[in-house]
Design a protein around this motif. Structure first.
Motif, PDB file in Angstrom:
ATOM      1  N   MET A   1       0.841  -1.204   0.000  1.00  0.00           N
ATOM      2  CA  MET A   1       0.000   0.000   0.000  1.00  0.00           C
ATOM      3  C   MET A   1       0.876   1.254   0.000  1.00  0.00           C
ATOM      4  N   ARG A   2       1.935   1.282   0.853  1.00  0.00           N
ATOM      5  CA  ARG A   2       2.799   2.455   0.929  1.00  0.00           C
ATOM      6  C   ARG A   2       3.536   2.676  -0.382  1.00  0.00           C
ATOM      7  N   ARG A   3       4.017   1.597  -1.022  1.00  0.00           N
ATOM      8  CA  ARG A   3       4.714   1.737  -2.305  1.00  0.00           C
ATOM      9  C   ARG A   3       3.780   2.286  -3.368  1.00  0.00           C
ATOM     10  N   THR A   4       2.548   1.781  -3.392  1.00  0.00           N
ATOM     11  CA  THR A   4       1.561   2.256  -4.390  1.00  0.00           C
ATOM     12  C   THR A   4       1.274   3.729  -4.195  1.00  0.00           C
ATOM     13  N   PHE A   5       1.086   4.167  -2.916  1.00  0.00           N
ATOM     14  CA  PHE A   5       0.797   5.577  -2.643  1.00  0.00           C
ATOM     15  C   PHE A   5       1.963   6.466  -3.061  1.00  0.00           C
ATOM     16  N   ALA A   6       3.191   6.024  -2.711  1.00  0.00           N
ATOM     17  CA  ALA A   6       4.370   6.797  -3.069  1.00  0.00           C
ATOM     18  C   ALA A   6       4.512   6.923  -4.576  1.00  0.00           C
ATOM     19  N   PHE A   7       4.249   5.840  -5.325  1.00  0.00           N
ATOM     20  CA  PHE A   7       4.341   5.880  -6.782  1.00  0.00           C
ATOM     21  C   PHE A   7       3.289   6.822  -7.359  1.00  0.00           C
ATOM     22  N   THR A   8       2.070   6.736  -6.839  1.00  0.00           N
ATOM     23  CA  THR A   8       0.987   7.594  -7.336  1.00  0.00           C
ATOM     24  C   THR A   8       1.304   9.059  -7.106  1.00  0.00           C
ATOM     25  N   LEU A   9       1.785   9.431  -5.882  1.00  0.00           N
ATOM     26  CA  LEU A   9       2.129  10.811  -5.585  1.00  0.00           C
ATOM     27  C   LEU A   9       3.244  11.301  -6.493  1.00  0.00           C
ATOM     28  N   SER A  10       4.250  10.458  -6.728  1.00  0.00           N
ATOM     29  CA  SER A  10       5.353  10.837  -7.606  1.00  0.00           C
ATOM     30  C   SER A  10       4.862  11.095  -9.022  1.00  0.00           C
ATOM     31  N   ALA A  11       3.933  10.252  -9.490  1.00  0.00           N
ATOM     32  CA  ALA A  11       3.396  10.421 -10.842  1.00  0.00           C
ATOM     33  C   ALA A  11       2.609  11.716 -10.964  1.00  0.00           C
ATOM     34  N   ILE A  12       1.815  12.040  -9.929  1.00  0.00           N
ATOM     35  CA  ILE A  12       1.019  13.274  -9.962  1.00  0.00           C
ATOM     36  C   ILE A  12       1.930  14.494 -10.013  1.00  0.00           C
ATOM     37  N   LEU A  13       2.986  14.505  -9.183  1.00  0.00           N
ATOM     38  CA  LEU A  13       3.908  15.630  -9.168  1.00  0.00           C
ATOM     39  C   LEU A  13       4.622  15.788 -10.503  1.00  0.00           C
ATOM     40  N   SER A  14       4.979  14.687 -11.119  1.00  0.00           N
ATOM     41  CA  SER A  14       5.658  14.751 -12.411  1.00  0.00           C
ATOM     42  C   SER A  14       4.753  15.333 -13.471  1.00  0.00           C
ATOM     43  N   LEU A  15       3.495  14.904 -13.489  1.00  0.00           N
ATOM     44  CA  LEU A  15       2.532  15.435 -14.463  1.00  0.00           C
ATOM     45  C   LEU A  15       2.272  16.906 -14.227  1.00  0.00           C
ATOM     46  N   SER A  16       2.193  17.291 -12.914  1.00  0.00           N
ATOM     47  CA  SER A  16       1.933  18.690 -12.581  1.00  0.00           C
ATOM     48  C   SER A  16       3.065  19.575 -13.060  1.00  0.00           C
ATOM     49  N   ILE A  17       4.305  19.180 -12.800  1.00  0.00           N
ATOM     50  CA  ILE A  17       5.469  19.960 -13.218  1.00  0.00           C
ATOM     51  C   ILE A  17       5.550  20.043 -14.740  1.00  0.00           C
ATOM     52  N   ALA A  18       5.277  18.935 -15.397  1.00  0.00           N
ATOM     53  CA  ALA A  18       5.316  18.928 -16.859  1.00  0.00           C
ATOM     54  C   ALA A  18       4.250  19.846 -17.432  1.00  0.00           C
ATOM     55  N   GLY A  19       3.064  19.821 -16.800  1.00  0.00           N
ATOM     56  CA  GLY A  19       1.988  20.682 -17.287  1.00  0.00           C
ATOM     57  C   GLY A  19       2.295  22.143 -17.095  1.00  0.00           C
ATOM     58  N   PHE A  20       2.916  22.508 -15.936  1.00  0.00           N
ATOM     59  CA  PHE A  20       3.250  23.894 -15.662  1.00  0.00           C
ATOM     60  C   PHE A  20       4.311  24.406 -16.622  1.00  0.00           C
ATOM     61  N   SER A  21       5.310  23.579 -16.885  1.00  0.00           N
ATOM     62  CA  SER A  21       6.396  24.022 -17.765  1.00  0.00           C
ATOM     63  C   SER A  21       5.905  24.263 -19.182  1.00  0.00           C
ATOM     64  N   GLY A  22       4.805  23.629 -19.548  1.00  0.00           N
ATOM     65  CA  GLY A  22       4.285  23.840 -20.888  1.00  0.00           C
ATOM     66  C   GLY A  22       3.205  24.902 -20.957  1.00  0.00           C
ATOM     67  N   ALA A  23       2.885  25.544 -19.825  1.00  0.00           N
ATOM     68  CA  ALA A  23       1.804  26.535 -19.785  1.00  0.00           C
ATOM     69  C   ALA A  23       2.232  27.829 -20.459  1.00  0.00           C
ATOM     70  N   GLU A  24       1.244  28.546 -20.977  1.00  0.00           N
ATOM     71  CA  GLU A  24       1.510  29.853 -21.560  1.00  0.00           C
ATOM     72  C   GLU A  24       1.711  30.874 -20.434  1.00  0.00           C
ATOM     73  N   GLU A  25       2.535  31.882 -20.709  1.00  0.00           N
ATOM     74  CA  GLU A  25       2.800  32.942 -19.733  1.00  0.00           C
ATOM     75  C   GLU A  25       2.044  34.194 -20.141  1.00  0.00           C
ATOM     76  N   TYR A  26       1.363  34.817 -19.154  1.00  0.00           N
ATOM     77  CA  TYR A  26       0.665  36.076 -19.414  1.00  0.00           C
ATOM     78  C   TYR A  26       1.639  37.240 -19.279  1.00  0.00           C
ATOM     79  N   LEU A  27       1.660  38.117 -20.257  1.00  0.00           N
ATOM     80  CA  LEU A  27       2.465  39.332 -20.222  1.00  0.00           C
ATOM     81  C   LEU A  27       1.539  40.522 -20.393  1.00  0.00           C
ATOM     82  N   ASN A  28       1.689  41.531 -19.527  1.00  0.00           N
ATOM     83  CA  ASN A  28       0.742  42.653 -19.543  1.00  0.00           C
ATOM     84  C   ASN A  28       1.071  43.730 -20.560  1.00  0.00           C
ATOM     85  N   GLY A  29       2.207  43.622 -21.240  1.00  0.00           N
ATOM     86  CA  GLY A  29       2.545  44.568 -22.292  1.00  0.00           C
ATOM     87  C   GLY A  29       3.093  45.889 -21.796  1.00  0.00           C
ATOM     88  N   ILE A  30       3.344  46.002 -20.485  1.00  0.00           N
ATOM     89  CA  ILE A  30       3.878  47.244 -19.921  1.00  0.00           C
ATOM     90  C   ILE A  30       5.396  47.136 -19.812  1.00  0.00           C
TER      91      ILE A  30
END
Length: 253
Positions: A1-30
């Motif tokens: 159970m602990r190994r499964t939870f640790a693997f799942t959390l690691s996978a979520i963090l990896s997907l989150s970081i990958a998604g953020f790095s590919g996000a568009e950046e807002y620039l206000n033009g000032i």
């Protein structure tokens, strides 16, 4: 159970970081001007490098009207009449330290009374309000006759109180009508007692407040109310908002 939870959390963090790095950046033009570098004071209450020091405990060279005021142990002691700064200020940050007389004498408005006047017209009350009842919009920290402070955080007579004031000056149209009102934010002994309060006008004792057109800048003045209140470490900084130019439409990249 602990190994499964640790693997799942690691996978979520990896997907989150990958998604953020590919996000568009807002620039206000000032395109912003580079903010000026200001060296802070060596201690919390010391003036920063760009401050105008109005009183450093040695003399009244930056004031008019101080002929009967005295200096004792580095503190200005109220004499006869107002003192008025020779320099004038609009939007600014003002630091003032003050102490009510010891032993305490009198009651209500007759005890440790003075005042700080922005542009010579708009009063932040100075009063010994430590275990001293008076009308609430006339106690220490009140914007006189307009609003009480949000809290009474006065120290005992003889101890030092500190005002830190952010002042936005009123603006007037060419015909003398009010363009925008004055605002005041105040900390008393590190406690916020006014948060961008909109002033209704000047702060007289005997009539309603009103605005009358005046210049963009005015002096700082300190009141004589026949009580030997002490002041020290008075400094002021002119304040300018960060500036920039809209050089492009806001966009995502």
């Amino acid at each position: 159970m602990r190994r499964t939870f640790a693997f799942t959390l690691s996978a979520i963090l990896s997907l989150s970081i990958a998604g953020f790095s590919g996000a568009e950046e807002y620039l206000n033009g000032i395109t912003w001007d580079t903010p000026p570098i200001v060296t802070p004071g060596e201690t919390d209450n010391a003036p920063p490098a760009d401050a105008v020091v109005l009183f450093d405990g040695t003399d009244y060279s930056n004031w008019n009207g101080a002929e009967t005021w005295t200096i004792e142990d580095g503190a200005a002691i109220v004499g006869k009449g107002f003192i008025v700064s020779k320099d004038e200020f609009g939007d600014c940050q003002l630091h003032v330290e003050w102490s009510a007389p010891l032993p305490a004498e009198g009651t209500g408005q007759g005890r440790g009374n003075s005042g700080i006047f922005m542009m010579g017209k708009y009063e932040l009350q100075v009063l010994d309000s430590y275990e001293n009842e008076t009308y609430h919009d006339g106690q220490a920290g009140a914007i006189y006759k307009q609003t009480p402070p949000a809290a009474n955080v006065n120290r005992k007579p003889g101890e030092w109180n500190t005002y830190d004031i952010a002042w936005t000056a009123p603006r007037f149209n060419e015909d003398g009508s009010l363009k925008s009102p004055a605002y005041m934010t105040v900390f008393l002994n590190g406690v916020l007692i006014h948060n961008h309060f909109e002033l209704k006008g000047d702060t007289p004792f005997n009539r309603p407040p009103e605005y009358k057109a005046h210049g963009e800048k005015g002096p700082i003045s300190i009141q004589d109310h026949k009580n030997p209140v002490r002041f020290r470490n008075i400094w002021v900084r002119e304040f300018k908002q960060a500036a920039g130019e809209q050089t492009a439409e806001p966009y995502l990249r």
